[in-house]
Write a protein that holds these residues in place. Structure first.
Motif, PDB file in Angstrom:
ATOM      1  N   GLY A   1       0.413  -0.993   0.179  1.00 13.28           N
ATOM      2  CA  GLY A   1       0.074  -0.725  -0.204  1.00 13.28           C
ATOM      3  C   GLY A   1       0.908   1.295  -0.198  1.00 13.28           C
ATOM      4  N   VAL A   2       0.421   2.714   0.479  1.00  9.96           N
ATOM      5  CA  VAL A   2       0.617   3.848   0.640  1.00  9.96           C
ATOM      6  C   VAL A   2       1.698   4.345   2.255  1.00  9.96           C
ATOM      7  CG1 VAL A   2      -0.507   4.225  -1.717  1.00  9.96           C
ATOM      8  CG2 VAL A   2      -1.132   4.877   0.844  1.00  9.96           C
ATOM      9  N   MET A   3       2.074   3.343   3.010  1.00 10.51           N
ATOM     10  CA  MET A   3       2.689   3.774   4.162  1.00 10.51           C
ATOM     11  C   MET A   3       3.455   3.653   4.011  1.00 10.51           C
ATOM     12  SD  MET A   3       1.327  -0.063   7.067  1.00 10.51           S
ATOM     13  CE  MET A   3       1.959   1.105   8.286  1.00 10.51           C
ATOM     14  N   ALA A   4       4.263   3.373   3.494  1.00 13.81           N
ATOM     15  CA  ALA A   4       6.130   4.008   2.716  1.00 13.81           C
ATOM     16  C   ALA A   4       5.780   6.164   3.120  1.00 13.81           C
ATOM     17  CB  ALA A   4       7.020   3.044   2.135  1.00 13.81           C
ATOM     18  N   ASP A   5       4.815   5.266   2.266  1.00 14.04           N
ATOM     19  CA  ASP A   5       4.974   7.804   1.727  1.00 14.04           C
ATOM     20  C   ASP A   5       4.810   8.317   2.591  1.00 14.04           C
ATOM     21  OD1 ASP A   5       5.275   6.095  -0.845  1.00 14.04           O
ATOM     22  OD2 ASP A   5       3.185   6.188  -1.164  1.00 14.04           O
ATOM     23  N   GLN A   6       3.858   8.103   3.914  1.00 19.68           N
ATOM     24  CA  GLN A   6       3.475   9.076   5.162  1.00 19.68           C
ATOM     25  C   GLN A   6       5.194   9.560   5.431  1.00 19.68           C
ATOM     26  OE1 GLN A   6       0.291   8.592   5.685  1.00 19.68           O
ATOM     27  NE2 GLN A   6       0.331   7.998   3.776  1.00 19.68           N
ATOM     28  N   TYR A   7       5.991   8.911   5.369  1.00 22.83           N
ATOM     29  CA  TYR A   7       7.328   9.256   6.373  1.00 22.83           C
ATOM     30  C   TYR A   7       8.223   9.862   4.896  1.00 22.83           C
ATOM     31  CZ  TYR A   7       5.094   5.351   9.287  1.00 22.83           C
ATOM     32  OH  TYR A   7       4.402   5.286  10.162  1.00 22.83           O
ATOM     33  N   ALA A   8       7.863   9.697   3.771  1.00 19.72           N
ATOM     34  CA  ALA A   8       9.307  10.078   2.200  1.00 19.72           C
ATOM     35  C   ALA A   8       9.380  12.165   2.739  1.00 19.72           C
ATOM     36  CB  ALA A   8       8.609   9.852   1.434  1.00 19.72           C
TER      37      ALA A   8
END
Length: 215
Positions: free
Chosen positions: A133-140
């Motif tokens: 999903g897009v979880m990693a994008d939250q920390y970019a």
């Protein structure tokens, strides 16, 4: 989720060879112990904890959760009560110990996508594990999160597909070493001290503001 304020720079942490466990999971599974309502209305957390409890995985995981044994039990209502700082301090110490012993840290979503555990794991040198999903994008916003983390397809958690621990075991040793070195090198970008004095190029907020300004 944002990093908690800290008066110290990220601590010196154990290397890969000094981490006896494959993975750690710190967090609640049931938001309402009385009615058994799952955090985030998702079975993902429970699946991960149960996988860690399989006999074959007995020594693979560090668990600090509300469906673990009495020594590491978390009660959301108890811990987050303003009147129970001792419980919060106890859980914080258990979490720190778990992340220092594990090469990877499971960071499944909860009621929101981002999690404090991601920052806690990085500070202790543990590689965050996200899920499809897009979880990693939250920390970019903080830094190159994909260079310090692993993403597991949800399909591997289905019956017969081996599970998350098998996925982690199959990662090439060279890649795990690269990820861990990146964690040690880049985790400062995800750290938030209580003062930026003598802390260059600044804290996590500074990094976000600079990147926003650049765009």
């Amino acid at each position: 989720a944002v990093p908690f304020l800290s008066p110290d720079l990220p601590a010196k942490v154990p290397g890969l060879t000094d981490r006896p466990s494959l993975a750690a999971f710190v967090g609640t599974v049931f938001a309402d112990a009385k009615h058994g309502r799952m955090v985030g209305r998702s079975p993902l957390r429970e699946l991960l904890v149960n996988e860690c409890k399989w006999p074959a995985n007995k020594d693979a995981c560090e668990l600090v959760t509300d469906i673990d044994d009495d020594t590491t039990t978390i009660s959301r209502n108890k811990v987050y009560s303003k009147k129970n700082w001792d419980a919060m301090d106890r859980v914080t110490k258990l979490a720190e110990k778990a992340y220092r012993k594990a090469r990877f840290a499971f960071c499944p979503w909860g009621d929101v996508l981002s999690r404090k555990s991601t920052f806690d794991a990085l500070m202790q040198g543990s590689i965050p594990v996200f899920f499809e999903g897009v979880m990693a994008d939250q920390y970019a916003h903080f830094g190159p999160i994909k260079n310090v983390s692993v993403q597991i397809p949800l399909s591997v958690l289905k019956h017969g597909n081996g599970g998350a621990l098998k996925f982690l075991r199959a990662l090439p040793a060279k890649r795990v070493k690269w990820l861990h070195l990146n964690v040690l090198r880049l985790r400062r970008q995800f750290h938030m001290p209580d003062s930026v004095d003598g802390y260059k190029p600044g804290d996590a907020v500074d990094n976000i503001v600079r990147k926003v300004a650049a765009h």
